[in-house]
Write an enzyme that holds these catalytic residues in place. Structure first.
Site, short mmCIF file in Angstrom:
data_model
loop_
_atom_site.label_atom_id
_atom_site.label_comp_id
_atom_site.label_asym_id
_atom_site.label_seq_id
_atom_site.Cartn_x
_atom_site.Cartn_y
_atom_site.Cartn_z
N TYR A 159 -2.61 11.55 7.46
CA TYR A 159 -2.72 10.66 6.98
C TYR A 159 -3.87 9.13 7.05
O TYR A 159 -4.26 8.41 7.20
CB TYR A 159 -2.09 10.17 5.58
N GLY A 192 0.79 -1.35 -0.33
CA GLY A 192 -0.12 -0.44 -0.02
C GLY A 192 0.68 1.20 0.12
O GLY A 192 1.76 1.60 -0.31
N CYS A 193 0.28 2.13 0.18
CA CYS A 193 0.92 3.63 0.76
C CYS A 193 3.07 3.30 1.48
O CYS A 193 2.55 2.58 2.38
CB CYS A 193 0.35 4.42 1.82
N PHE A 194 3.01 4.07 0.80
CA PHE A 194 5.27 3.42 0.91
C PHE A 194 5.29 4.48 1.59
O PHE A 194 6.78 3.26 2.81
CB PHE A 194 5.74 3.36 0.04
#
Length: 197
Positions: A175, A30-32
């Protein structure tokens, strides 16, 4: 990260001493941004680098990858000292920082560019990844969607993505919380859930 990269390049150009000592592993989860912290905090990890891999477009940009049309996934390259940390341990950290049951992305990030994968460099890494996957499926009673794929060209992400969790801690926290990552990790892994970075 930048200083370590320069030091690594200097040592490699000075005779390749580090090339034989350090190894790298590549994971997509997913989001690095969210994978850097858990690996950065692990003894034996030299550096982490956010980037893109698994697709067909050369030198992709964030905008291209996030559109989901390049075949690339957001990924993390981990440079480590195998005398201090094993590939097996890196895999263990990786599993506990993703939702391995989700084949459509990770947490609030949806699409093939956010799916999870382990990119193996050799037969030993592939065998260990498959062993751990089978073990987790048996022990946890879950169907794991995480892919196990041969290593592909890794393209570093833009500089503003590197070490994002330390450069922009408030935005990163917002986030991560808004995406529900930590809540879902606790549901899956309980006390073994990965760190926030």
């Amino acid at each position: 990260m930048r200083i370590l990269t320069i030091m690594l390049m200097l040592c490699l150009s000075a005779g390749g001493v580090m090339a034989a000592e350090y190894k790298s592993a590549v994971f997509a989860g997913g989001c690095f941004w969210c994978l850097e912290g858990p690996f950065d905090g692990l003894p034996g990890v030299i550096e982490t680098e956010s980037g893109y891999t698994g697709g067909t477009v050369q030198n992709p940009t964030y905008e291209q990858v996030s559109a989901g049309t390049t075949g690339h996934m957001e990924a993390m390259r981990v440079v480590y000292d195998p005398a201090k940390v094993t590939f097996e341990k890196l895999l263990s950290v990786f599993w506990r920082n993703i939702d391995p049951t989700d084949g459509g992305g990770q947490f609030c990030d949806r699409g093939p560019q956010y799916r999870s994968a382990i990119f193996f460099a050799d037969a030993g890494e592939e065998a260990e990844a498959r062993r751990q996957k089978a073990q987790l499926e048996k022990e946890k009673g879950m169907r794991i969607a995480t892919e196990i794929l041969p290593r592909a060209e890794f393209y570093p992400a833009e500089e503003y993505h590197q070490d994002y969790y330390t450069k922009n801690p408030l935005r990163y926290h917002f986030y991560r919380q808004g995406c529900g990552r930590d809540q879902r990790l606790r549901q899956i892994w309980g006390a073994e859930a990965g760190g926030k970075g």
